[in-house]
Design an enzyme around this catalytic site. Structure first.
Site, PDB file in Angstrom:
ATOM      1  N   ASP A   1      -1.614  -0.511 -32.730  1.00 45.07           N
ATOM      2  CA  ASP A   1      -2.550  -1.244 -33.578  1.00 45.07           C
ATOM      3  C   ASP A   1      -3.938  -1.108 -32.955  1.00 45.07           C
ATOM      4  O   ASP A   1      -4.075  -1.036 -31.736  1.00 45.07           O
ATOM      5  CB  ASP A   1      -2.132  -2.713 -33.658  1.00 45.07           C
ATOM      6  CG  ASP A   1      -2.909  -3.489 -34.698  1.00 45.07           C
ATOM      7  OD1 ASP A   1      -3.792  -2.912 -35.349  1.00 45.07           O
ATOM      8  OD2 ASP A   1      -2.628  -4.692 -34.843  1.00 45.07           O
TER       9      ASP A   1
ATOM     10  N   ASP B   1       6.452  -4.189 -38.899  1.00 44.63           N
ATOM     11  CA  ASP B   1       6.454  -4.712 -37.534  1.00 44.63           C
ATOM     12  C   ASP B   1       6.210  -6.202 -37.608  1.00 44.63           C
ATOM     13  O   ASP B   1       5.615  -6.698 -38.561  1.00 44.63           O
ATOM     14  CB  ASP B   1       5.360  -4.059 -36.680  1.00 44.63           C
ATOM     15  CG  ASP B   1       4.000  -4.691 -36.946  1.00 44.63           C
ATOM     16  OD1 ASP B   1       3.536  -5.506 -36.115  1.00 44.63           O
ATOM     17  OD2 ASP B   1       3.392  -4.381 -37.994  1.00 44.63           O
TER      18      ASP B   1
END
Length: 379
Positions: free
Chosen positions: A95, A274
């Site tokens: 990320d 996720d």
């Protein structure tokens, strides 16, 4: 050109669910897939061996914000990237840190240049720009890297959501430019995923999907959901985004969610998920099982010597009893955190594997509709 290859294997006749396969330089990933979150280079309380053998994880996450603060880019570069640093030889996604900077709220300042923020560790000031975030992710060396975006809070008014989306798009252009100027560091290709924003406004979401799609990236992400909005709105906007993103690229819904959220969003056309929920909830005595949700802290499990969950393929779930795990949790033994975390992650991976099996069989929608009420049951 992206090294990530994506092929669709099957689609469900009763929904938008799809089964596919992604190929990266660190291995193949069968979709739909859930990706355990390893924020600082480790999935909390779970070893890499357990991730492979018990959880059967195909890909894990790291986080740019946290890895930048510690151990820092210098350490990661000296190690040869995150794969070598933590010993994980399968695919990794990072990320960009946009959501973490968003979470800092009052300790950040956004400008056209980037995001100025204070470290949650020592209060030191730092600046993330699209360029610096790409450079950091180059050093981390993940197979899939995320564009730097701004995640607007919920609720946001239309004017702010539009301004935020436009900023995210301009930052995306700078991310793409920066990557074109800098080579991969470790001999394998990193693939950029842009992020759709637009808050809860359908026209903005559609416009963002169109802009993101025009970049012809290896895959596309849907951000800014599961930030407080009702589930119905999340599903509505996810459906809209899936309808407006390319069919031949993987779709990643960021930060979602409960087991039933995952099944519902698979039915809308999402391929990748996720969430910290499996490990966070596990550390707080909440277990997700194939029969429903268990609060293992409850006294009712004190003398229940049956396996945690014999319905899934995981040694930890089949070997340890509910009574023993409750004992460990009450005694605050670290092993209890590991067992609960491994079980919950293994359950999530089992769930998406089952979803894939039913998509291939052509009966996913029927199975999903039967499974969701079971998953929500409080045992």
């Amino acid at each position: 050109m992206p090294s990530l290859e994506f092929s669709l294997t099957a689609t469900d006749p009763g929904s938008k669910a799809r089964a596919g396969e992604m190929t990266t330089d660190h291995g193949k990933i069968q979709t739909p897939i859930f990706m355990p979150v390893g924020t600082v280079g480790s999935v909390k309380a779970v070893s890499q061996q357990q991730l492979k053998e018990e959880v059967q994880a195909q890909i894990i996450l790291g986080n740019t914000y946290h890895l930048y603060l510690r151990p820092g880019p210098e350490v990661l570069e000296a190690a040869g990237g995150l794969h070598r640093f933590n010993g994980w030889d399968r695919p990794i996604l990072t990320d960009s840190g946009g959501y973490q900077v968003f979470s800092l709220a009052g300790n950040r300042k956004l400008t056209e240049q980037g995001a100025l923020f204070q470290s949650h560790i020592d209060g030191s000031k730092h600046l993330f720009t699209p360029e610096s975030v790409m450079d950091i992710q180059r050093v981390i060396g993940a197979d899939i890297i995320m564009a730097f975006d701004e995640c607007p809070p919920y609720p946001s008014d239309y004017a702010y959501a539009r301004k935020s989306m436009d900023l995210t798009h301009r930052w995306l252009d700078r991310c793409v430019t920066r990557l074109s100027e800098t080579p991969d560091k470790y001999g394998y290709t990193q693939n950029l995923f842009p992020i759709v924003q637009g808050s809860t406004f359908a026209d903005l979401r559609k416009a963002s999907c169109e802009y993101i799609s025009s970049r012809e990236a290896a895959g596309n992400a849907i951000g800014g959901l599961s930030v407080g909005e009702p589930e119905e709105i999340m599903y509505e906007l996810t459906a809209l985004c899936c309808e407006n993103l390319p069919e031949d690229k993987p779709r990643y819904l960021m930060g979602v969610g409960t087991p039933w959220n995952i099944l519902e969003n698979i039915s809308l056309g999402v391929d990748m998920f996720d969430c910290v929920m499996p490990t966070r909830n596990g550390r707080n005595a909440m277990l997700f099982t194939s029969r429903g949700v268990i609060n293992i802290d409850n006294k009712k499990w004190e003398k229940d010597f049956s396996p945690i969950d014999d319905g899934i393929d995981c040694h930890f779930s089949n070997f340890y009893s509910k009574a023993y795990l409750r004992h460990l949790v009450k005694a605050k033994e670290i092993l209890g955190l590991t067992i609960a975390s491994v079980h919950n992650l293994a359950f999530y991976l089992w769930l998406v594997k089952e979803a894939r099996r039913h998509i291939l069989a052509g009966d996913f929608n029927r199975w999903k509709n039967e499974m969701v009420p079971v998953l929500k049951t409080r045992l």
